[in-house]
Design a protein around this motif. Structure first.
Motif, PDB file in Angstrom:
ATOM      1  N   GLU A   1       0.831  -1.198   0.000  1.00 49.36           N
ATOM      2  CA  GLU A   1       0.000   0.000   0.000  1.00 49.36           C
ATOM      3  C   GLU A   1       0.872   1.259   0.000  1.00 49.36           C
ATOM      4  OE1 GLU A   1      -3.200   2.474  -0.237  1.00 49.36           O
ATOM      5  OE2 GLU A   1      -3.069   0.302  -0.592  1.00 49.36           O
ATOM      6  N   GLY A   2       2.000   1.189   0.698  1.00 47.68           N
ATOM      7  CA  GLY A   2       2.942   2.308   0.682  1.00 47.68           C
ATOM      8  C   GLY A   2       3.463   2.597  -0.711  1.00 47.68           C
ATOM      9  N   LEU A   3       3.781   1.542  -1.468  1.00 45.96           N
ATOM     10  CA  LEU A   3       4.238   1.744  -2.847  1.00 45.96           C
ATOM     11  C   LEU A   3       3.148   2.393  -3.693  1.00 45.96           C
ATOM     12  CD1 LEU A   3       6.245  -1.500  -3.719  1.00 45.96           C
ATOM     13  CD2 LEU A   3       7.135   0.773  -3.251  1.00 45.96           C
ATOM     14  N   ARG A   4       1.901   1.955  -3.505  1.00 48.75           N
ATOM     15  CA  ARG A   4       0.809   2.552  -4.281  1.00 48.75           C
ATOM     16  C   ARG A   4       0.685   4.047  -3.973  1.00 48.75           C
ATOM     17  NH1 ARG A   4      -1.628  -2.607  -4.103  1.00 48.75           N
ATOM     18  NH2 ARG A   4      -2.306  -2.357  -1.951  1.00 48.75           N
ATOM     19  N   GLN A   5       0.741   4.385  -2.699  1.00 56.12           N
ATOM     20  CA  GLN A   5       0.633   5.801  -2.322  1.00 56.12           C
ATOM     21  C   GLN A   5       1.849   6.590  -2.819  1.00 56.12           C
ATOM     22  OE1 GLN A   5      -2.003   7.185  -1.018  1.00 56.12           O
ATOM     23  NE2 GLN A   5      -3.088   5.234  -0.813  1.00 56.12           N
ATOM     24  N   PHE A   6       3.020   5.973  -2.751  1.00 51.13           N
ATOM     25  CA  PHE A   6       4.253   6.647  -3.185  1.00 51.13           C
ATOM     26  C   PHE A   6       4.162   7.021  -4.657  1.00 51.13           C
ATOM     27  CE2 PHE A   6       8.687   6.677  -4.658  1.00 51.13           C
ATOM     28  CZ  PHE A   6       9.302   7.471  -3.694  1.00 51.13           C
ATOM     29  N   TYR A   7       3.708   6.099  -5.483  1.00 56.04           N
ATOM     30  CA  TYR A   7       3.640   6.357  -6.920  1.00 56.04           C
ATOM     31  C   TYR A   7       2.355   7.063  -7.347  1.00 56.04           C
ATOM     32  CZ  TYR A   7       8.006   3.991  -7.612  1.00 56.04           C
ATOM     33  OH  TYR A   7       9.338   3.669  -7.576  1.00 56.04           O
ATOM     34  N   GLN A   8       1.489   7.353  -6.378  1.00 57.63           N
ATOM     35  CA  GLN A   8       0.343   8.218  -6.652  1.00 57.63           C
ATOM     36  C   GLN A   8       0.546   9.605  -6.036  1.00 57.63           C
ATOM     37  OE1 GLN A   8      -3.064   6.053  -5.227  1.00 57.63           O
ATOM     38  NE2 GLN A   8      -2.913   4.477  -6.811  1.00 57.63           N
ATOM     39  N   SER A   9       1.791   9.882  -5.640  1.00 58.68           N
ATOM     40  CA  SER A   9       2.228  11.207  -5.184  1.00 58.68           C
ATOM     41  C   SER A   9       1.821  11.567  -3.767  1.00 58.68           C
ATOM     42  CB  SER A   9       1.734  12.317  -6.137  1.00 58.68           C
ATOM     43  OG  SER A   9       2.294  12.134  -7.416  1.00 58.68           O
ATOM     44  N   ASP A  10       1.281  10.646  -3.002  1.00 56.21           N
ATOM     45  CA  ASP A  10       1.013  10.924  -1.588  1.00 56.21           C
ATOM     46  C   ASP A  10       2.194  10.392  -0.787  1.00 56.21           C
ATOM     47  OD1 ASP A  10       0.066  11.419   0.906  1.00 56.21           O
ATOM     48  OD2 ASP A  10      -1.840  10.356   0.670  1.00 56.21           O
ATOM     49  N   VAL A  11       3.296  11.118  -0.862  1.00 57.52           N
ATOM     50  CA  VAL A  11       4.548  10.614  -0.298  1.00 57.52           C
ATOM     51  C   VAL A  11       4.480  10.552   1.222  1.00 57.52           C
ATOM     52  CG1 VAL A  11       7.045  10.971  -0.206  1.00 57.52           C
ATOM     53  CG2 VAL A  11       5.789  11.535  -2.283  1.00 57.52           C
ATOM     54  N   GLN A  12       3.846  11.538   1.844  1.00 60.26           N
ATOM     55  CA  GLN A  12       3.787  11.552   3.305  1.00 60.26           C
ATOM     56  C   GLN A  12       3.068  10.323   3.843  1.00 60.26           C
ATOM     57  OE1 GLN A  12       5.466  13.915   5.239  1.00 60.26           O
ATOM     58  NE2 GLN A  12       5.026  12.268   6.695  1.00 60.26           N
ATOM     59  N   THR A  13       1.921   9.995   3.222  1.00 61.99           N
ATOM     60  CA  THR A  13       1.192   8.794   3.638  1.00 61.99           C
ATOM     61  C   THR A  13       2.029   7.549   3.383  1.00 61.99           C
ATOM     62  OG1 THR A  13      -0.949   9.830   3.191  1.00 61.99           O
ATOM     63  CG2 THR A  13      -0.902   7.422   3.263  1.00 61.99           C
ATOM     64  N   ALA A  14       2.731   7.524   2.242  1.00 61.90           N
ATOM     65  CA  ALA A  14       3.580   6.374   1.916  1.00 61.90           C
ATOM     66  C   ALA A  14       4.651   6.167   2.975  1.00 61.90           C
ATOM     67  CB  ALA A  14       4.219   6.573   0.548  1.00 61.90           C
ATOM     68  N   VAL A  15       5.282   7.239   3.420  1.00 63.81           N
ATOM     69  CA  VAL A  15       6.335   7.127   4.444  1.00 63.81           C
ATOM     70  C   VAL A  15       5.757   6.538   5.728  1.00 63.81           C
ATOM     71  CG1 VAL A  15       7.851   8.477   5.956  1.00 63.81           C
ATOM     72  CG2 VAL A  15       7.797   8.953   3.508  1.00 63.81           C
ATOM     73  N   GLU A  16       4.569   6.984   6.107  1.00 62.93           N
ATOM     74  CA  GLU A  16       3.942   6.440   7.314  1.00 62.93           C
ATOM     75  C   GLU A  16       3.687   4.937   7.170  1.00 62.93           C
ATOM     76  OE1 GLU A  16       0.472   8.770   7.840  1.00 62.93           O
ATOM     77  OE2 GLU A  16       1.562  10.646   8.266  1.00 62.93           O
ATOM     78  N   LEU A  17       3.260   4.516   5.980  1.00 60.34           N
ATOM     79  CA  LEU A  17       3.016   3.087   5.750  1.00 60.34           C
ATOM     80  C   LEU A  17       4.322   2.288   5.755  1.00 60.34           C
ATOM     81  CD1 LEU A  17       0.304   3.505   2.994  1.00 60.34           C
ATOM     82  CD2 LEU A  17      -0.043   2.354   5.190  1.00 60.34           C
ATOM     83  N   PHE A  18       5.384   2.830   5.177  1.00 61.53           N
ATOM     84  CA  PHE A  18       6.669   2.128   5.195  1.00 61.53           C
ATOM     85  C   PHE A  18       7.190   1.992   6.626  1.00 61.53           C
ATOM     86  CE2 PHE A  18       7.211   4.016   0.751  1.00 61.53           C
ATOM     87  CZ  PHE A  18       6.779   2.852   0.135  1.00 61.53           C
TER      88      PHE A  18
END
Length: 578
Positions: free
Chosen positions: A29-46
């Motif tokens: 899910e972090g990768l999906r958010q990362f490549y959809q430009s929601d980097v902050q959410t992606a970092v929290e998921l990672f």
């Protein structure tokens, strides 16, 4: 593997990835958010994935990339963790992690790692980008370009801007920087125009073009491109720094000072500190060194609470204080301050680990070079032998080409003091690998040697090159006004009074309100200007060349009106002075 009639992997799953279902889901899910430009959410998921499995190397790697993209405080910690866990991933990911760490920490191993990545995985666009950057970083500019072009074509879809990671944008940035390092401003313009066609709505692309125009002294064109960048960037961008840079280049210091002084009064400490950094540059160009010292000391107080960056354990803003002291003639005080910065304790604060020898080498080489410059100006040449030898030892520990040749510059200073100008010229030329983007004091010292030897025509391109470079970073340590004054002298001695007058007048206009210490030099230039005019030569319009004058007027009129995008502070590792 059995379902697809494949041979089972030799390595157990636990050796190459996580076995935690929860960690894997959070990571996906972090990768999906990362490549959809929601980097902050992606970092929290990672980070959440790492909480489920603290040995999940790729979760740490992407967390580090996300932190770096958002200027988060944990970028260094996360990437260092990914490096420690790199043995737990397949070879491709292992090479990517190790090469990323080597690149971000200025480790000479980055070149070999990039070569291995390209050889083993030729379809990996990050490999071509890594190899091109490593080659350019090592000084092989022309050799780097084919790899950077391949990276651009392999990942061209990322130019659409629909994701957070645009390798093609990074490749274009690297191509532009490589052409500038190779002293090819015309090629840099072609690349910048090409990028605006590829990304017509990118503020960064238009600012890059504006910067090239400003380097070419095409100030109207620079301002027009900057205003396009401003429209593309929208209201979330800070317009002050881009306009101030153009104004400083054009000699419109009143406009630059007004913009920067206003911004230095508002915003967070980082924003105010950045405005003060550029204000110091403007004031130094005007010869207002007392005001520049006050601004530099204020900047140090403003940014004293900054957290460690990825590249240095503390702010390097004290460099501005040391440089102004040097220009005031307080050479020994400047040398002592540069030396204290060179010897920062990289174990403090405790969160800043001493795990990046390439960064430490680069920091020590660069600051110690300024120590040598100040000591030479003070007439204290005895330490220069040891400093030159020390830089020669430290050089190979850095991946950056400039660091490996700065010992030639220090030896050149020593030879000048001994009156061995022929040998000094050889050493200075050995240090001058990139005339536009290198350490501008090398140009200054080499040009002075050429003038002393009665070779002014050879000195002209040496003095002129830094005017086409940046006005900070490597060129921070010599003002454009000083270069104009030296160019005036070189053209004068070469028997070209028209060109001499252009540059003399630029220097006089800049030093109009200079400190009293500049008065003898200003008087000398004014006498020479009167003499040249009395000889019946063509009169050159005062203050600036015609193209610059038109640009300055436009700059002054337009700077008050429209907001523009932020120019990202050029904090080349480790800090602004790079």
């Amino acid at each position: 593997a059995a379902d697809f009639d494949l041979r089972a992997p030799a390595e157990p799953l636990t050796d190459v990835t996580t076995t935690s279902v929860a960690a894997e889901r959070l990571y996906d899910e972090g990768l999906r958010q990362f490549y959809q430009s929601d980097v902050q959410t992606a970092v929290e998921l990672f980070h959440a994935a790492l909480n489920e499995d603290s040995t999940f190397a790729m979760a740490a790697y992407y967390a580090g990339l996300g932190e770096e993209a958002t200027e988060g405080p944990a970028a260094r910690r996360d990437l260092a963790l990914a490096l420690r866990l790199a043995d737990r991933v397949p070879e491709r990911e292992r090479l990517i992690i190790r090469q990323t760490w080597a690149y971000t920490t200025n480790n000479p191993a980055q070149f070999a790692l990039a070569e291995s990545l390209v050889t083993r995985y030729p379809d990996e666009p990050g490999g071509e980008l890594a190899l091109g950057r490593a080659m350019s970083w090592s000084g092989n500019f022309l050799g780097a370009l084919p790899h950077l072009r391949r990276a651009l074509h392999m990942d061209s879809l990322s130019l659409t801007g629909r994701g957070p990671w645009c390798r093609a944008c990074e490749a274009l940035d690297a191509i532009l920087a490589t052409y500038l390092s190779a002293d090819s401003l015309d090629a840099a313009e072609r690349v910048s125009r090409e990028r605006t066609r590829m990304q017509p709505r990118s503020a960064g692309a238009w600012w890059a073009l504006a910067d090239v125009f400003a380097r070419q002294a095409r100030y109207d064109s620079a301002l027009a491109a900057e205003q396009v960048a401003e429209r593309m960037g929208g209201s979330g961008f800070d317009y002050v720094i881009p306009r101030a840079v153009i104004a400083i280049r054009a000699g419109d210091f009143a406009a630059a000072d007004r913009l920067l002084t206003d911004q230095a009064l508002t915003g967070d400490p980082a924003k105010r500190g950045n405005a003060l950094w550029w204000l110091v540059i403007s004031l130094r160009n005007q010869g207002r060194l007392r005001d520049a010292l006050a601004a530099a000391e204020r900047m140090v107080r403003t940014t004293a609470g900054e957290l460690p960056s990825f590249n240095t354990p503390r702010s390097l803003d004290a460099v501005a204080v040391a440089q102004v002291m040097f220009e005031m003639g307080r050479d020994r005080a400047a040398a002592a301050l540069f030396d204290s910065i060179a010897n920062y304790d990289w174990r403090s604060p405790p969160t800043f680990r001493q795990d990046a020898p390439g960064l430490i080498a680069r920091h020590r080489i660069w600051m110690t070079t300024h120590v040598a410059t100040a000591l030479a100006a003070a007439g204290d040449t005895a330490p220069l032998v040891a400093i030159g030898d020390s830089l020669a030892v430290w050089g190979p520990r850095s991946a950056y080409f400039r660091d490996r040749v700065l010992h030639h510059y220090v030896r050149g200073l020593l030879l000048v003091a001994r009156g061995q100008t022929t040998d000094a010229e050889r050493e200075f030329r050995g240090a001058l690998l990139t005339p536009m983007e290198g350490y501008s004091r090398i140009n200054f010292e080499l040009g002075k040697v050429l003038l002393a030897e009665g070779r002014p025509r050879e000195a002209i391109p040496v003095f002129r090159a830094p005017l086409r470079g940046t006005i900070e970073a490597s060129n921070y340590y010599l003002t454009n006004t000083e270069l104009h004054a030296m160019l005036g002298s070189a053209f004068d001695r070469a028997g070209e009074p028209d060109s001499a007058l252009v540059h003399y007048e630029r220097a006089l206009a800049a030093w109009r309100n200079a400190d009293a210490e500049f008065r003898p030099r200003v008087d000398s230039i004014e006498r020479r200007v009167r003499t040249l005019r009395m000889r019946g030569r063509d009169v050159i319009a005062p203050a600036t060349p015609r193209t610059a004058t038109a640009g300055v007027a436009t700059t002054t009129q337009k700077m008050r009106a429209v907001p523009t995008p932020a120019l990202r502070a050029r904090r080349e590792s480790p800090g602004r002075p790079w």
